[in-house]
Write a protein that holds these residues in place. Structure first.
Motif, mmCIF file in Angstrom:
data_model
loop_
_atom_site.group_PDB
_atom_site.id
_atom_site.type_symbol
_atom_site.label_atom_id
_atom_site.label_comp_id
_atom_site.label_asym_id
_atom_site.label_seq_id
_atom_site.Cartn_x
_atom_site.Cartn_y
_atom_site.Cartn_z
ATOM 1 N N UNK A 1 0.779 -1.132 0.057
ATOM 2 C CA UNK A 1 -0.017 -0.001 -0.039
ATOM 3 C C UNK A 1 0.905 1.311 0.067
ATOM 4 N N UNK A 2 1.873 1.250 0.708
ATOM 5 C CA UNK A 2 3.026 2.295 0.819
ATOM 6 C C UNK A 2 3.619 2.706 -0.435
ATOM 7 N N UNK A 3 3.665 1.669 -1.192
ATOM 8 C CA UNK A 3 4.455 1.797 -2.520
ATOM 9 C C UNK A 3 3.004 2.391 -3.639
ATOM 10 N N UNK A 4 1.975 1.845 -3.342
ATOM 11 C CA UNK A 4 0.895 2.068 -4.317
ATOM 12 C C UNK A 4 0.575 3.877 -4.211
ATOM 13 N N UNK A 5 0.685 4.221 -2.957
ATOM 14 C CA UNK A 5 0.452 5.606 -2.717
ATOM 15 C C UNK A 5 1.733 6.352 -3.212
ATOM 16 N N UNK A 6 2.856 5.876 -3.026
ATOM 17 C CA UNK A 6 3.933 6.627 -3.820
ATOM 18 C C UNK A 6 4.022 6.301 -5.341
ATOM 19 N N UNK A 7 3.392 5.676 -5.770
ATOM 20 C CA UNK A 7 3.181 5.436 -7.503
ATOM 21 C C UNK A 7 2.251 6.345 -7.783
ATOM 22 N N UNK A 8 1.000 6.605 -7.111
ATOM 23 C CA UNK A 8 -0.074 7.468 -7.482
ATOM 24 C C UNK A 8 0.449 8.908 -7.300
ATOM 25 N N UNK A 9 1.235 9.145 -6.587
ATOM 26 C CA UNK A 9 1.785 10.573 -6.521
ATOM 27 C C UNK A 9 2.845 10.958 -7.676
ATOM 28 N N UNK A 10 3.740 10.008 -7.984
ATOM 29 C CA UNK A 10 4.450 9.901 -9.117
ATOM 30 C C UNK A 10 3.471 9.969 -10.450
ATOM 31 N N UNK A 11 2.638 9.362 -10.576
ATOM 32 C CA UNK A 11 1.729 9.455 -11.655
ATOM 33 C C UNK A 11 1.018 10.985 -11.816
ATOM 34 N N UNK A 12 0.488 11.434 -10.670
ATOM 35 C CA UNK A 12 -0.095 12.853 -10.582
ATOM 36 C C UNK A 12 1.139 13.833 -11.060
ATOM 37 N N UNK A 13 2.252 13.747 -10.579
ATOM 38 C CA UNK A 13 3.191 14.629 -10.978
ATOM 39 C C UNK A 13 3.588 14.517 -12.478
ATOM 40 N N UNK A 14 3.707 13.060 -13.090
ATOM 41 C CA UNK A 14 3.853 13.195 -14.510
ATOM 42 C C UNK A 14 2.682 13.577 -15.251
ATOM 43 N N UNK A 15 1.375 13.707 -14.818
ATOM 44 C CA UNK A 15 0.083 14.291 -15.404
ATOM 45 C C UNK A 15 0.093 15.795 -15.317
ATOM 46 N N UNK A 16 0.752 16.377 -14.388
ATOM 47 C CA UNK A 16 1.076 17.649 -14.004
ATOM 48 C C UNK A 16 1.923 18.374 -15.057
ATOM 49 N N UNK A 17 3.208 17.399 -14.976
ATOM 50 C CA UNK A 17 4.134 17.855 -16.116
ATOM 51 C C UNK A 17 3.660 17.718 -17.627
ATOM 52 N N UNK A 18 2.907 16.678 -17.837
ATOM 53 C CA UNK A 18 2.203 16.813 -19.259
ATOM 54 C C UNK A 18 1.167 17.959 -19.444
ATOM 55 N N UNK A 19 0.599 18.135 -18.566
ATOM 56 C CA UNK A 19 -0.474 19.490 -18.602
ATOM 57 C C UNK A 19 0.351 20.729 -18.830
#
Length: 439
Positions: free
Chosen positions: A119-137
């Motif tokens: 679960x800790x790694x899933x939350x870390x992964x979701x944060x990174x995915x959100x960062x990549x989405x913001x970078x893409x935007x």
């Protein structure tokens, strides 16, 4: 005590029921019964397939040594050390230093489902995915500003140019000049509003009342004309006018402009005897106070103020705790102060609601001194109250500051990443152009 057999990192041939994999030069021997716990994974398929079926083996690995029964993979060995944990512990942790997005691709290659991540790694992964989405935007927004579509009409081209001019200070020198001029106009308007209240700089009208100096009124009018023109140009060039009008910062801009024209309308109506002059003057005075909303226009030109706003939004829980602590303390200590001070003939605590003011200024260590205890028990209660106030304020402060620092650093990283992404895209496009020219 039963222990799970660990993978063996050594050279040599494999025993029966074992499989050897070479990941980027690191040879690992794995037990067959362990790999069969996940029969659909790539390693389990390699273990169970026949060594004579070279086509299937070639589709599963990069190379194969049939004598030593060793499979070769050109993959990351550090990531593989995390992958094999699923066979022994039924879960995977992403080790520090490994990109979570690349690790997910490694899991897809080894045919391991992402649900086994802790679960800790899933939350870390979701944060990174959100960062990549913001970078893409961010990259998408920058590319939309830079691209010039030859197929659009002249009106659309002018609208896009005007939008970049008014909303994108980094797009050109003229846009940067307009942003600086707007920022200075806000400061000048705020200074004029403050200076205009100094009695020595005011003038007397025909009725003998003090009013704002005509020069200051002219400067304020010029600023308001600039604000109005800026708002109308931004509204006219906005791609989505409804979203523009309902945006929080644009609502503040409208509230900063509106009182000026309402005052003009009321003054005109009052001079034409359509309204009583007293009512007009009261309404004008109330609306002129709304000029303080102009100072919030600075947030549109300051990334630091925007960061503070977003950090406070993320700290609503901590702020709620702070208000709850202070509210409980104010109620308790004001009630105690009222009870303890009733025995004194000259008590300043007439009621518990009146004591709330004393509790507020005491717990926040302001202490105006307009209300203070006179009995010994009341002074002891006051000492405990301001000590508790200091503690109650200090406890939630660190999480709020930490949220601000984290959000500020994150925005800096995202901006830098977006710039690097654009640079990589420019280099790639340059290479493609050179290849086409060579061909």
């Amino acid at each position: 005590m039963w222990t799970v057999p660990k993978p063996k990192y050594r050279r040599g041939s494999c025993d029966e029921g074992e499989i050897a994999v070479n990941i980027g030069g690191v040879r690992v021997e794995l037990f067959g019964d362990v790999l069969n716990r996940y029969p659909e994974s790539r390693l389990a398929e390699l273990l169970n397939c026949s060594t004579q079926d070279h086509e299937v083996i070639s589709s599963l690995c990069d190379d194969f040594d049939p004598d030593r029964k060793e499979f070769y993979f050109d993959r990351d060995p550090d990531a593989f050390k995390c992958i094999i944990d699923v066979y022994y512990f039924d879960e995977i942790h992403i080790k520090p230093g490994i990109c979570p997005i690349c690790f997910i691709k490694e899991m897809e290659f080894w045919k391991i489902d992402a649900s086994v991540l802790d679960e800790c790694c899933k939350s870390y992964l979701s944060e990174k995915e959100e960062e990549l989405t913001e970078i893409a935007n961010k990259v998408k927004a920058i590319l939309e500003d830079l691209e010039v579509d030859q197929c659009i009409t002249r009106t659309q081209r002018c609208q896009r140019f005007l939008w970049r001019l008014m909303e994108k200070p980094g797009s050109s020198l003229s846009a940067r000049v307009i942003a600086i001029a707007s920022f200075l106009s806000v400061l000048v308007s705020a200074v004029v509003m403050c200076v205009g209240t100094i009695p020595e700089l005011q003038v007397t009208d025909a009725e003998g009342k003090l009013k704002e100096h005509p020069i200051l009124e002219a400067i304020d009018t010029a600023c308001m004309v600039w604000f109005t023109a800026e708002y109308l140009l931004r509204l006219a060039s906005s791609p989505n006018k409804l979203h523009f009008a309902l945006s929080f910062m644009n609502v503040i801009d409208f509230l900063a402009i509106m009182p000026f024209y309402v005052v003009l309308s009321l003054t005109y109506l009052g001079t034409t005897s359509m309204m009583e002059l007293t009512n007009v003057q009261q309404a004008v005075q109330a609306l002129r106070i709304m000029r303080i909303a102009r100072i919030f226009k600075l947030a549109r030109h300051s990334s630091g103020l925007q960061t503070l706003t977003y950090a406070l939004k993320t700290s609503l829980k901590e702020l709620g705790l702070l208000l709850m602590y202070m509210g409980i303390g104010i109620f308790v200590f004001s009630a105690l102060a009222y009870t303890m001070e009733q025995s004194h003939p000259e008590t300043l605590f007439r009621s518990i609601p009146q004591s709330f003011w004393w509790a507020i200024i005491t717990m926040t260590t302001v202490g105006y001194g307009d209300i203070y205890p006179k009995t010994t028990l009341g002074k002891c209660n006051a000492a405990v109250s301001f000590l508790c106030g200091v503690i109650a304020i200090a406890l939630p402060i660190h999480p709020i500051i930490n949220n601000f620092v984290v959000f500020y650093n994150k925005q800096k990283v995202l901006e830098t990443a977006a710039k690097h992404e654009l640079e990589l895209m420019e280099l790639k496009s340059g290479r493609d152009v050179r290849r086409k020219s060579r061909n």
